[in-house]
Design an enzyme around this catalytic site. Structure first.
Site, PDB file in Angstrom:
ATOM      1  N   CYS A  86       0.829  -1.211   0.000  1.00  0.00           N
ATOM      2  CA  CYS A  86       0.000   0.000   0.000  1.00  0.00           C
ATOM      3  C   CYS A  86       0.865   1.264   0.000  1.00  0.00           C
ATOM      4  CB  CYS A  86      -0.910  -0.033   1.228  1.00  0.00           C
ATOM      5  SG  CYS A  86      -1.759   1.500   1.586  1.00  0.00           S
ATOM      6  N   CYS A  89       0.050   3.843   2.705  1.00  0.00           N
ATOM      7  CA  CYS A  89       0.526   3.340   4.007  1.00  0.00           C
ATOM      8  C   CYS A  89       1.997   3.682   4.197  1.00  0.00           C
ATOM      9  CB  CYS A  89       0.349   1.829   4.108  1.00  0.00           C
ATOM     10  SG  CYS A  89      -1.359   1.263   3.991  1.00  0.00           S
TER      11      CYS A  89
END
Length: 161
Positions: A86, A89
């Protein structure tokens, strides 16, 4: 910092070895699988992040670890549900770490990889990443989803103490 470098080197060495090949250039670089006796040590090394010396930033290993270190903690916690694949993230992580470090131990950061802890992600209704929870006295008191600016994160963390 030195331990982090040693761990990185150990991970690289455990995955790559030089073997003699039939080519005229000499040795061939070949990828190997990690041996079972190296898994635990490499797991410990992979849990190091930029928070190397900080006890207030840690990775959650399983549901019991989450219960012990977050729900039963007297210190308020920010829980970062993330994934290695991600991109938001990866951008959020250093911002969160900086906000937590600014509390000087008043708030801790628990990192939960949803690919390794799917049960926790399901239990806390994580439908997208990053999802970040604020936990105090074992109860969720705030939550956000997605990438946030540094000043918003600072306010989010400060509301815990």
């Amino acid at each position: 910092m030195a331990q982090k470098a040693v761990c990185r080197l150990a991970v690289i060495r455990s995955m790559m070895t030089r073997t003699s090949g039939t080519s005229t250039t000499g040795s061939v670089l070949q990828t190997n699988f990690i041996k079972p006796n190296q898994r635990l040590w490499l797991q410990q090394c992979s849990s190091y992040s930029s928070d190397q010396g900080s006890a207030s930033i840690f990775n959650i290993q399983d549901s019991d670890d989450f219960k012990d270190r977050v729900l039963n903690s007297k210190i308020p916690s920010v829980v970062d549900f993330h994934a290695g694949w991600c991109a938001p993230c990866k951008m959020l992580a250093p911002r969160l770490e900086k906000a937590i470090e600014g509390t000087k131990g008043k708030v801790q950061l628990a990192k939960v990889d949803i690919d390794e802890n799917t049960d926790l992600a399901i239990d806390y209704d994580v439908s997208s990443v990053p999802t970040v929870l604020a936990v105090k006295d074992g109860k969720i008191i705030d939550k956000f989803i997605g990438l946030q600016e540094a000043h918003s994160l600072k306010l989010f963390v400060e509301n815990l103490y």
